[in-house]
Design an enzyme around this catalytic site. Structure first.
Site, PDB file in Angstrom:
ATOM      1  N   GLU A 140     -21.998 -10.247  -2.141  1.00 19.43           N
ATOM      2  CA  GLU A 140     -20.590  -9.856  -1.989  1.00 19.43           C
ATOM      3  C   GLU A 140     -20.410  -8.385  -1.644  1.00 19.43           C
ATOM      4  OE1 GLU A 140     -21.488 -11.931  -4.272  1.00 19.43           O
ATOM      5  OE2 GLU A 140     -20.183 -13.659  -4.003  1.00 19.43           O
ATOM      6  N   HIS A 209     -15.063 -17.952 -14.258  1.00 17.11           N
ATOM      7  CA  HIS A 209     -14.368 -18.449 -13.071  1.00 17.11           C
ATOM      8  C   HIS A 209     -12.867 -18.454 -13.258  1.00 17.11           C
ATOM      9  CE1 HIS A 209     -18.359 -19.947 -11.917  1.00 17.11           C
ATOM     10  NE2 HIS A 209     -17.878 -20.003 -10.708  1.00 17.11           N
TER      11      HIS A 209
END
Lengths: 404, 437
Positions: A140, A209
């Protein structure tokens, strides 16, 4: 056909003295004019001309509360527009922008062949090729940095975080480069990236998450943050974010991807800096965004039955705040409740509370109430997870207490 | 593979002898660069060779060779010193000399100005490493991009940013290349395609990868005629950072037109490269990702230039990235605030004898490329240029308060809508810099 971006005046020139026409009395009527384009103003303030146009806009918005489609009200009128789900609206917006400008590209994990983990880029790899819809390795920080380098040299990348939480790994690039390079380069390089992805508390996805990153990013100077909540504003904000020369972080929510709504066939682009009036009212201003909008609307139904008249505003622009829409509302109702999914500490609600207190203190009859998620890592167990986020019953109780 | 354990010049701390009896690959003593590393005993005619894979999904197999400076040395030895066999022409030699001398003179002036209180903060000087900047950047076109770190003054100068603008930026004046907003560690130039100037190490490497990606995109998606190359400069310390490895992977994966140039000056502030790295041979990390890894003597501008030609050529032809490790040395401390007490004086003395500017001067004299007088003319010209830059920067205005809020956003509507319904940026106080945003 080109769309008109709703900005102050219709041009990017900021020297317009007519800025007061924010109330937008000069909108064109939509009647019978298929194929034309229009600029959309989200402020459906009933004080201004209650023309049919206003009503249409308002209807379009409030019907997004539940998934049942537009029913009796519009049946007598011809139904332009098409129905789709929120992720399809995002896809449509992205596709339109990619067709319009070949410099727009997508980068992210599984955006290409897989079609996106939430199918926002389904079919794109076949249509645009592997380079324009780039499947990145799991890195990322680096691919966000790569998007920034590409943006500096002429492209307009849309970076997808498979889950917003993963962008924590890209924080270095987002904070240092995304936000700052335009400034530290003395204005020489612009960074027109869009960073988007699903965040928020889902259904038992576990703590990592279920993160809400808006609070972490809000202090970064030089970026804008918007949160979409309906298919209509999802498409409009996606397009606006891509067209903006600023770096924009678009927050989507995992649980809202399957919301259905009818959206116009004509092209439209929304304004990144504006808030959306969801339900005008008199008694109390409820400020919210993303998924909590639906909890608020659900609570609103109960409240209306109990005789309250809440004004609900979806702030949409998390950074910067639309202090005009918010301020007008505060001046009218004198009571504010903020309902958000962000953490209590240092969240968007906290900033908004400070901002309203600073700017509209004189208009408040009571302290601002901020309902946020608990400062708790989201538990897996459904019963516990339910209690970490704000539920409609809590909103009803808060309004009742505030309006005593 | 040779790894001689002769004169231990570069040992600030004693390395436990257990390391040296390890397999020779882990040999940690970096000594005589020409006895450094050759992974195969035979040296091919081409400096690099990579098997092209047929389909992007096929398993990439790259036969890569690391080349030591021996190759270039051999080339030189074979020559009989006739002009046609030299590595550079006279014009090129003078250009290289001028550029290196500019880098040195400028940095020396920076030190002076710093101690006189004209510039502040963290200033990192490039003295001693000029061969790398000049060797690489002088081969680039204007459209090619350079990404650097905080040690970026000389990269900017080599790329063509006027000395006045760099000095102005260091003094924090509006005439600086970044309007005084960036400073020493953030040199940017859109005109000359210098993409920064980054304070955190490793931060620039993904940006460079992105610029290379744009080049490939322009060629393959936009169908433009584009063979622009990007150079990413960074140090030995950065080679232990995740962003470095992640970008090596992506660049090799997509065959991006980029050259990763490692300026291995053996020290990351006070951390010796040998103490921080499990395998200090950085060039080896290239083949691990499927690209050639090359080691070169970074104190010799001609050797660097030869390697750079090939690496940049590779990138331009679309053959993909290269990792070049330049063994070099910084004569000064990490920054002007660094007392530089940790490095062995003997080590510094050793590298001082290998000053790249002196070496080029000697080469040009020996090969009758330029007379002493010609070089003196250049030196005088550069000295005057640097003086002029200082004078210019000194006389330039400091940024007015009105500059404070400009440039935060490319589109200043990003500051949002104020309580009065107008965009914040329309507020007259905004242009004065006193608005509350």
């Amino acid at each position: 056909m080109a769309a008109v971006t709703r900005g102050l005046g219709a041009t990017a020139a900021l020297s317009s003295a007519n800025s007061k026409k924010f109330q937008f009395t000069t909108r064109r009527s939509l009647s019978g004019r298929k194929g034309s384009f229009f600029a959309v103003e989200s402020n459906g303030n009933p004080r201004s001309s209650l023309n049919r146009h206003n009503n249409r806009t308002r209807q379009l918005v409030t019907n997004a509360v539940a998934t049942k489609p537009d029913s009796a009200a519009a049946s007598t009128v011809s139904k332009p527009g098409h129905e789709l789900l929120l992720f399809e609206a995002l896809r449509e917006g992205l596709e339109e922008e990619m067709d319009r400008d070949p410099h727009v590209c997508v980068m992210g994990e599984d955006v290409g062949h897989y079609g996106g983990s939430y199918k926002v880029t389904k079919g794109f790899a076949d249509k645009y090729g592997d380079l324009r819809v780039l499947d990145t390795p799991i890195a990322e920080n680096s691919f966000t940095g790569m998007a920034i380098g590409a943006a500096m040299t002429g492209l307009r990348p849309v970076v997808e975080g498979m889950n917003m939480g993963f962008l924590l790994l890209a924080f270095n690039q987002i904070s240092n480069n995304c936000g700052m390079l335009h400034y530290t380069s003395g204005g020489q390089f612009k960074i027109p990236v869009v960073i988007r992805g699903p965040g928020g508390v889902g259904r038992q996805l576990g703590a990592e998450h279920s993160q809400r990153l808006e609070s972490y990013f809000q202090s970064i100077p030089g970026i804008q943050m918007v949160a979409c909540s309906t298919p209509y504003n999802a498409k409009g904000l996606m397009k606006a974010a891509i067209r903006s020369d600023n770096p924009v972080i678009l927050f989507e929510h995992v649980l809202l991807y399957n919301l259905k709504e009818r959206i116009p066939d004509e092209e439209y682009v929304l304004n990144l800096e504006e808030a959306e009036m969801v339900r005008p009212g008199e008694h109390v201003t409820i400020l919210t965004y993303s998924r909590m909008r639906y909890h608020v609307m659900q609570a609103a139904k109960t409240l209306v039955n109990k005789g309250y008249d809440p004004e609900v505003i979806d702030i949409r622009s998390l950074k910067p705040f639309d202090l005009y829409t918010i301020g007008n509302s505060v001046k009218k109702t004198h009571r504010v409740i903020i309902v958000e999914e962000c953490m209590r500490t240092g969240g968007i609600g906290a900033s908004l509370t400070a901002s309203i207190n600073e700017n509209f203190h004189d208009y408040l009859d009571a302290p601002i109430v901020c309902l946020s998620s608990q400062d708790v890592p989201t538990p897996y167990a459904a019963s516990l997870e339910e209690w970490t986020v704000v539920q409609p019953a809590q909103i009803v109780a808060a309004v009742e207490q505030l309006c005593q | 593979m040779a790894c001689s354990a002769t004169a231990q010049i570069i040992q600030p701390l004693s390395i436990n002898s257990a390391r040296s009896v390890d397999n020779s690959d882990a040999c940690a003593k970096i000594l005589n660069p020409s006895s450094f590393l050759v992974s195969t005993p035979r040296i091919n005619k081409k400096l690099f060779s990579v098997n092209k894979s047929i389909s992007p999904f096929a398993r990439r197999s790259a036969t890569v060779f690391a080349v030591s400076s021996d190759v270039v040395k051999e080339k030189k030895l074979k020559s009989n010193s006739s002009l046609s066999n030299l590595l550079i022409t006279k014009e090129e030699g003078l250009e290289l000399y001028e550029d290196m001398y500019l880098g040195r003179a400028f940095e020396d002036m920076c030190a002076q100005m710093y101690y006189r209180g004209k510039m502040f903060g963290f200033v990192h000087l490039y003295n001693g490493q000029e061969a790398v900047s000049t060797g690489f950047i002088k081969l680039l076109k204007k459209e090619d991009c350079v990404v650097s770190t905080y040690r970026d003054h000389v990269h900017s100068l080599s790329k063509g940013v006027p000395a006045r603008e760099v000095m102005g930026e260091l003094f924090g004046k509006t005439t600086g290349c970044c309007r005084g907003q960036g400073g020493s560690m953030h040199m940017f130039s859109k005109e000359h395609n210098v993409l920064g100037g980054f304070a955190f190490i490793g931060e620039g490497i993904p940006v460079a990868t992105g610029a290379a990606f744009t080049s490939k995109y322009k060629r393959e998606v936009l169908k433009e005629d584009c063979d622009e190359v990007t150079l990413a400069f960074f140090g030995d310390g950065t080679c232990n950072n995740g962003q470095f490895f992640e970008c090596l992977n992506m660049a090799a994966l997509w065959k991006l037109p980029i050259v990763f140039v490692v300026e291995n000056n053996l020290w990351a502030i006070g951390m010796s490269h040998l103490r921080a790295t499990s395998d200090p041979q950085i060039w080896k990390k290239g083949p691990a990702f499927g690209m050639p890894g090359v080691h070169v003597d970074g104190m010799d501008v001609l050797k660097v230039r030869e390697v750079a030609k090939e690496a940049i050529g590779r990138a331009r032809r679309g053959e993909g990235p290269t990792l070049v490790e330049c063994e070099t040395y910084r004569f000064r401390g990490h920054s002007l605030a660094d007392p530089d007490e940790l490095r062995d004086p003997a080590e510094k003395a050793h590298y001082a004898t290998r000053d790249p500017i002196t070496a080029l001067k000697k080469y040009m004299a020996e090969n009758k490329l330029a007379a002493e007088a010609e070089l003196k003319v250049i030196e005088k010209k550069i000295d005057e240029l640097v003086e002029d830059a200082v004078e210019f920067a000194d006389k330039s205005p400091v940024p007015a308060r009105s500059q404070l809020l400009e440039n935060v956003f490319a589109d200043p509507r990003g500051f949002g809508i104020g309580p009065d319904g107008k965009y914040r940026c329309e507020d007259p106080k905004f242009t004065q810099g006193t608005a509350h945003v």
